[in-house]
Design a protein around this motif. Structure first.
Motif, PDB file in Angstrom:
ATOM      1  N   GLY A   1      -2.230   1.146  16.423  1.00 38.20           N
ATOM      2  CA  GLY A   1      -3.617   1.075  16.858  1.00 38.20           C
ATOM      3  C   GLY A   1      -4.477   2.168  16.255  1.00 38.20           C
ATOM      4  O   GLY A   1      -5.477   2.592  16.858  1.00 38.20           O
ATOM      5  N   ALA A   2      -4.110   2.625  15.068  1.00 41.71           N
ATOM      6  CA  ALA A   2      -4.833   3.722  14.420  1.00 41.71           C
ATOM      7  C   ALA A   2      -6.155   3.233  13.838  1.00 41.71           C
ATOM      8  O   ALA A   2      -6.325   2.056  13.522  1.00 41.71           O
ATOM      9  CB  ALA A   2      -3.971   4.315  13.305  1.00 41.71           C
ATOM     10  N   ALA A   3      -7.084   4.173  13.715  1.00 40.38           N
ATOM     11  CA  ALA A   3      -8.328   3.914  12.991  1.00 40.38           C
ATOM     12  C   ALA A   3      -8.094   4.326  11.542  1.00 40.38           C
ATOM     13  O   ALA A   3      -7.799   5.492  11.269  1.00 40.38           O
ATOM     14  CB  ALA A   3      -9.470   4.714  13.605  1.00 40.38           C
ATOM     15  N   PHE A   4      -8.209   3.375  10.626  1.00 41.21           N
ATOM     16  CA  PHE A   4      -7.890   3.688   9.235  1.00 41.21           C
ATOM     17  C   PHE A   4      -8.604   2.715   8.314  1.00 41.21           C
ATOM     18  O   PHE A   4      -9.108   1.671   8.726  1.00 41.21           O
ATOM     19  CB  PHE A   4      -6.377   3.623   8.993  1.00 41.21           C
ATOM     20  N   GLU A   5      -8.603   3.086   7.051  1.00 43.80           N
ATOM     21  CA  GLU A   5      -9.149   2.250   5.986  1.00 43.80           C
ATOM     22  C   GLU A   5      -8.048   2.036   4.963  1.00 43.80           C
ATOM     23  O   GLU A   5      -7.246   2.939   4.721  1.00 43.80           O
ATOM     24  CB  GLU A   5     -10.347   2.959   5.338  1.00 43.80           C
ATOM     25  N   VAL A   6      -7.995   0.849   4.380  1.00 42.89           N
ATOM     26  CA  VAL A   6      -7.012   0.562   3.332  1.00 42.89           C
ATOM     27  C   VAL A   6      -7.742   0.336   2.017  1.00 42.89           C
ATOM     28  O   VAL A   6      -8.750  -0.375   1.970  1.00 42.89           O
ATOM     29  CB  VAL A   6      -6.170  -0.692   3.655  1.00 42.89           C
ATOM     30  N   ARG A   7      -7.243   0.958   0.978  1.00 42.64           N
ATOM     31  CA  ARG A   7      -7.768   0.744  -0.367  1.00 42.64           C
ATOM     32  C   ARG A   7      -6.631   0.252  -1.246  1.00 42.64           C
ATOM     33  O   ARG A   7      -5.649   0.966  -1.456  1.00 42.64           O
ATOM     34  CB  ARG A   7      -8.390   2.022  -0.921  1.00 42.64           C
ATOM     35  N   PHE A   8      -6.776  -0.962  -1.730  1.00 39.22           N
ATOM     36  CA  PHE A   8      -5.728  -1.585  -2.530  1.00 39.22           C
ATOM     37  C   PHE A   8      -5.931  -1.304  -4.013  1.00 39.22           C
ATOM     38  O   PHE A   8      -7.050  -1.375  -4.520  1.00 39.22           O
ATOM     39  CB  PHE A   8      -5.695  -3.095  -2.300  1.00 39.22           C
ATOM     40  N   LEU A   9      -4.830  -1.019  -4.679  1.00 37.95           N
ATOM     41  CA  LEU A   9      -4.812  -0.831  -6.119  1.00 37.95           C
ATOM     42  C   LEU A   9      -4.020  -1.959  -6.765  1.00 37.95           C
ATOM     43  O   LEU A   9      -3.097  -2.506  -6.153  1.00 37.95           O
ATOM     44  CB  LEU A   9      -4.158   0.503  -6.490  1.00 37.95           C
ATOM     45  N   SER A  10      -4.350  -2.283  -7.994  1.00 38.43           N
ATOM     46  CA  SER A  10      -3.568  -3.245  -8.758  1.00 38.43           C
ATOM     47  C   SER A  10      -2.585  -2.478  -9.632  1.00 38.43           C
ATOM     48  O   SER A  10      -2.984  -1.832 -10.607  1.00 38.43           O
ATOM     49  CB  SER A  10      -4.478  -4.114  -9.634  1.00 38.43           C
ATOM     50  N   LEU A  11      -1.308  -2.525  -9.256  1.00 42.89           N
ATOM     51  CA  LEU A  11      -0.295  -1.857 -10.072  1.00 42.89           C
ATOM     52  C   LEU A  11      -0.151  -2.553 -11.411  1.00 42.89           C
ATOM     53  O   LEU A  11       0.125  -1.911 -12.436  1.00 42.89           O
ATOM     54  CB  LEU A  11       1.045  -1.840  -9.327  1.00 42.89           C
ATOM     55  N   LYS A  12      -0.341  -3.863 -11.432  1.00 44.90           N
ATOM     56  CA  LYS A  12      -0.242  -4.621 -12.666  1.00 44.90           C
ATOM     57  C   LYS A  12      -1.268  -4.144 -13.691  1.00 44.90           C
ATOM     58  O   LYS A  12      -0.986  -4.066 -14.892  1.00 44.90           O
ATOM     59  CB  LYS A  12      -0.441  -6.111 -12.380  1.00 44.90           C
ATOM     60  N   ASP A  13      -2.447  -3.789 -13.194  1.00 42.90           N
ATOM     61  CA  ASP A  13      -3.511  -3.310 -14.082  1.00 42.90           C
ATOM     62  C   ASP A  13      -3.453  -1.802 -14.308  1.00 42.90           C
ATOM     63  O   ASP A  13      -4.320  -1.252 -14.996  1.00 42.90           O
ATOM     64  CB  ASP A  13      -4.882  -3.686 -13.515  1.00 42.90           C
ATOM     65  N   GLY A  14      -2.456  -1.159 -13.707  1.00 40.88           N
ATOM     66  CA  GLY A  14      -2.282   0.273 -13.923  1.00 40.88           C
ATOM     67  C   GLY A  14      -3.302   1.150 -13.218  1.00 40.88           C
ATOM     68  O   GLY A  14      -3.531   2.293 -13.636  1.00 40.88           O
ATOM     69  N   GLU A  15      -3.882   0.628 -12.137  1.00 36.69           N
ATOM     70  CA  GLU A  15      -4.911   1.415 -11.449  1.00 36.69           C
ATOM     71  C   GLU A  15      -4.355   2.687 -10.827  1.00 36.69           C
ATOM     72  O   GLU A  15      -5.108   3.644 -10.602  1.00 36.69           O
ATOM     73  CB  GLU A  15      -5.595   0.555 -10.383  1.00 36.69           C
ATOM     74  N   GLN A  16      -3.039   2.713 -10.583  1.00 36.00           N
ATOM     75  CA  GLN A  16      -2.432   3.914 -10.001  1.00 36.00           C
ATOM     76  C   GLN A  16      -2.382   5.070 -10.990  1.00 36.00           C
ATOM     77  O   GLN A  16      -2.118   6.206 -10.610  1.00 36.00           O
ATOM     78  CB  GLN A  16      -1.025   3.602  -9.470  1.00 36.00           C
ATOM     79  N   ARG A  17      -2.632   4.789 -12.256  1.00 40.49           N
ATOM     80  CA  ARG A  17      -2.610   5.835 -13.284  1.00 40.49           C
ATOM     81  C   ARG A  17      -4.009   6.257 -13.737  1.00 40.49           C
ATOM     82  O   ARG A  17      -4.146   7.060 -14.646  1.00 40.49           O
ATOM     83  CB  ARG A  17      -1.786   5.359 -14.487  1.00 40.49           C
ATOM     84  N   ARG A  18      -5.015   5.702 -13.098  1.00 38.40           N
ATOM     85  CA  ARG A  18      -6.375   6.048 -13.478  1.00 38.40           C
ATOM     86  C   ARG A  18      -6.784   7.388 -12.859  1.00 38.40           C
ATOM     87  O   ARG A  18      -6.294   7.755 -11.784  1.00 38.40           O
ATOM     88  CB  ARG A  18      -7.337   4.943 -13.048  1.00 38.40           C
ATOM     89  N   PRO A  19      -7.664   8.112 -13.527  1.00 40.87           N
ATOM     90  CA  PRO A  19      -8.033   9.462 -13.064  1.00 40.87           C
ATOM     91  C   PRO A  19      -8.512   9.520 -11.627  1.00 40.87           C
ATOM     92  O   PRO A  19      -8.191  10.465 -10.906  1.00 40.87           O
ATOM     93  CB  PRO A  19      -9.140   9.869 -14.042  1.00 40.87           C
ATOM     94  N   GLU A  20      -9.262   8.505 -11.200  1.00 46.05           N
ATOM     95  CA  GLU A  20      -9.798   8.551  -9.834  1.00 46.05           C
ATOM     96  C   GLU A  20      -8.692   8.491  -8.781  1.00 46.05           C
ATOM     97  O   GLU A  20      -8.818   9.078  -7.703  1.00 46.05           O
ATOM     98  CB  GLU A  20     -10.826   7.446  -9.600  1.00 46.05           C
ATOM     99  N   TYR A  21      -7.593   7.772  -9.101  1.00 42.24           N
ATOM    100  CA  TYR A  21      -6.482   7.772  -8.143  1.00 42.24           C
ATOM    101  C   TYR A  21      -5.584   8.985  -8.332  1.00 42.24           C
ATOM    102  O   TYR A  21      -5.060   9.529  -7.358  1.00 42.24           O
ATOM    103  CB  TYR A  21      -5.648   6.492  -8.244  1.00 42.24           C
ATOM    104  N   LEU A  22      -5.385   9.418  -9.543  1.00 42.81           N
ATOM    105  CA  LEU A  22      -4.577  10.611  -9.780  1.00 42.81           C
ATOM    106  C   LEU A  22      -5.195  11.833  -9.109  1.00 42.81           C
ATOM    107  O   LEU A  22      -4.486  12.796  -8.786  1.00 42.81           O
ATOM    108  CB  LEU A  22      -4.413  10.857 -11.281  1.00 42.81           C
ATOM    109  N   ALA A  23      -6.503  11.793  -8.867  1.00 43.47           N
ATOM    110  CA  ALA A  23      -7.143  12.868  -8.118  1.00 43.47           C
ATOM    111  C   ALA A  23      -6.713  12.853  -6.661  1.00 43.47           C
ATOM    112  O   ALA A  23      -6.739  13.884  -5.977  1.00 43.47           O
ATOM    113  CB  ALA A  23      -8.672  12.739  -8.210  1.00 43.47           C
TER     114      ALA A  23
END
Length: 221
Positions: free
Chosen positions: A37-59
């Motif tokens: 029952g937590a208050a939270f936000e989810v932000r999805f990344l596309s691993l296929k598109d390599g979004e996990q390696r982009r500077p904004e996520y690496l920050a």
């Protein structure tokens, strides 16, 4: 990236953001946050598109992996740590026992799931990351299927001895991890689950919080 705090009538509450990718291990903390029952936000990344390696996520997470749980201005990574944080910040959820021995037993199952994920599931999902050559990758995939089957056998025996969940009569942290592993074993590895695992998967899928998360991520249970 600076994560601001949000305020409510009780004062300052750290903003909680879960960074993840649909249908991956990041679904596990997503399930737990919803169940707690937590208050939270989810932000999805596309691993296929390599979004996990982009500077904004690496920050956010310099490891370039998901999940990551941002709490205020700090970030928790690695699934066991994230799971324990969620449980301990939401004690009324009952996701982690207060009794030291019961807690240790619960954490042992959480660690078991995490170890099995690395040892058994990951090589089967992405054999090319571990070995070169199609023939060798096929052998690794086949070996992974065998290890996943053995993991499900062990989980099924444990569930048969318990009250239907790994910790007894109510689901704990490891049950949400196991639920996703049962799903992957059946859907991705085409395995027939042991009867106790199939029943566990059905019980977990029927929980309202689990159903909401699966719908949000566009997943079949």
């Amino acid at each position: 990236m600076t994560l601001a705090d949000s305020r409510n009538g009780a004062g300052v509450v750290p903003r909680v953001v879960l960074w993840g990718s649909r249908g991956t291990t990041s679904t596990i903390p997503h399930l737990l946050l919803a169940e707690a029952g937590a208050a939270f936000e989810v932000r999805f990344l596309s691993l296929k598109d390599g979004e996990q390696r982009r500077p904004e996520y690496l920050a956010v997470n310099p490891k370039g992996e998901v999940p990551a749980l941002a709490v205020g201005g700090r970030v928790v990574t690695e699934i066991p740590a994230i799971c324990v944080f969620i449980a301990e910040t939401h004690p009324a959820s009952g996701l982690l026992p207060a009794d030291p021995l019961e807690k240790a037993l619960a954490l042992s199952w959480l660690q078991w799931c995490s170890f099995r994920q690395a040892q058994s599931f990951f090589p089967g999902f992405m054999p090319q990351r571990f070995i070169e050559g199609e023939a060798e990758a096929a052998k690794l995939r086949a070996a992974s299927v065998g290890r996943v089957a053995e993991a499900m056998r062990q989980a099924g025996e444990a569930l048969s001895r318990s009250g239907g969940f790994l910790g007894g009569e109510r689901p704990g942290l490891a049950d949400y991890y196991l639920f996703m592993q049962e799903r992957w074993a059946a859907r991705a590895f085409r395995l027939e689950l042991p009867e106790a695992c199939a029943a566990h998967r059905a019980r977990m899928a029927a929980r309202p919080a689990v159903a909401r998360v699966m719908e949000t991520e566009g997943l079949e249970p």
